[in-house]
Design a protein around this motif. Sequence first.
Motif, PDB file in Angstrom:
ATOM      1  N   ILE A  17       1.019  -1.046   0.034  1.00  0.00           N
ATOM      2  CA  ILE A  17       0.072  -0.103  -0.051  1.00  0.00           C
ATOM      3  C   ILE A  17       0.891   1.228   0.124  1.00  0.00           C
ATOM      4  O   ILE A  17       1.968   1.252   0.708  1.00  0.00           O
ATOM      5  CB  ILE A  17      -0.928  -0.146   1.188  1.00  0.00           C
ATOM      6  CG1 ILE A  17      -1.994  -1.159   1.159  1.00  0.00           C
ATOM      7  CG2 ILE A  17      -1.861   1.356   1.267  1.00  0.00           C
ATOM      8  CD1 ILE A  17      -3.012  -1.433   2.251  1.00  0.00           C
ATOM      9  N   ARG A  18       0.469   2.107  -1.037  1.00  0.00           N
ATOM     10  CA  ARG A  18       1.427   3.364  -0.883  1.00  0.00           C
ATOM     11  C   ARG A  18       0.320   4.447  -0.963  1.00  0.00           C
ATOM     12  O   ARG A  18      -0.780   4.611  -1.563  1.00  0.00           O
ATOM     13  CB  ARG A  18       2.041   3.455  -2.321  1.00  0.00           C
ATOM     14  CG  ARG A  18       3.273   2.623  -2.262  1.00  0.00           C
ATOM     15  CD  ARG A  18       4.421   2.648  -3.300  1.00  0.00           C
ATOM     16  NE  ARG A  18       3.941   3.006  -4.957  1.00  0.00           N
ATOM     17  CZ  ARG A  18       3.874   2.150  -5.630  1.00  0.00           C
ATOM     18  NH1 ARG A  18       4.499   0.974  -5.337  1.00  0.00           N
ATOM     19  NH2 ARG A  18       3.507   2.309  -6.920  1.00  0.00           N
ATOM     20  N   SER A  19       1.063   5.728  -0.127  1.00  0.00           N
ATOM     21  CA  SER A  19       0.139   6.828  -0.429  1.00  0.00           C
ATOM     22  C   SER A  19       0.471   7.626  -1.465  1.00  0.00           C
ATOM     23  O   SER A  19       1.812   7.523  -1.990  1.00  0.00           O
ATOM     24  CB  SER A  19       0.608   7.762   0.754  1.00  0.00           C
ATOM     25  OG  SER A  19      -0.076   9.056   0.725  1.00  0.00           O
ATOM     26  N   GLU A  20      -0.265   8.150  -2.475  1.00  0.00           N
ATOM     27  CA  GLU A  20       0.201   8.777  -3.778  1.00  0.00           C
ATOM     28  C   GLU A  20      -0.381  10.183  -3.978  1.00  0.00           C
ATOM     29  O   GLU A  20      -1.388  10.427  -3.153  1.00  0.00           O
ATOM     30  CB  GLU A  20      -0.472   7.870  -4.866  1.00  0.00           C
ATOM     31  CG  GLU A  20       0.128   6.314  -4.854  1.00  0.00           C
ATOM     32  CD  GLU A  20       0.374   5.653  -5.851  1.00  0.00           C
ATOM     33  OE1 GLU A  20       0.353   6.396  -7.152  1.00  0.00           O
ATOM     34  OE2 GLU A  20       0.980   4.753  -6.056  1.00  0.00           O
ATOM     35  N   ALA A  21      -0.155  10.910  -4.948  1.00  0.00           N
ATOM     36  CA  ALA A  21      -0.534  12.098  -5.371  1.00  0.00           C
ATOM     37  C   ALA A  21      -2.178  11.890  -5.768  1.00  0.00           C
ATOM     38  O   ALA A  21      -2.397  10.944  -6.554  1.00  0.00           O
ATOM     39  CB  ALA A  21       0.262  12.890  -6.373  1.00  0.00           C
TER      40      ALA A  21
END
Length: 143
Positions: free
Chosen positions: A4-8
């Motif tokens: 899981i990644r936080s993205e723009a």
Amino acid sequence: SHIIRSEAVELNMVKSLERMIFGEARVTESRLEKIRQQNALLLIAYDGDSPIGFKLGYVVEGTQTFFSWLGGVHVDYRRQGIAQALLDFQEHEVKSMGISTIYFTSFDRFPEMIQLGKKNNYTLVKTALDGGENKYWFEKQLL
């Protein structure tokens, strides 16, 4: 193993995530522009390079409340704990912003989302009819 990644918060990405989960994309650039100014948080779950789920939310203007607005997991990846992992990650990030309350809305047609909320100690705070369907507001205190 899924990451899981936080993205723009980018229009084409959000539209493609919506299409993957809901079969249609309804988000607009003007809506995204508004929520970008409200500490928007886009989390994406990946299987390798392929997005398989997401959660998008933002801080409600002038409040200590985070609205978990849109999200879902691809049908082929459900029942593997991905929605739970996204929810855990989101709660952690929201807490670290110093936000005290988080909420989401759901409908009868998404019973899995309602169950996930109940399982994670979200409280049903409101029910209303929306387009002939029950809409539910679930809330949780984080801090």
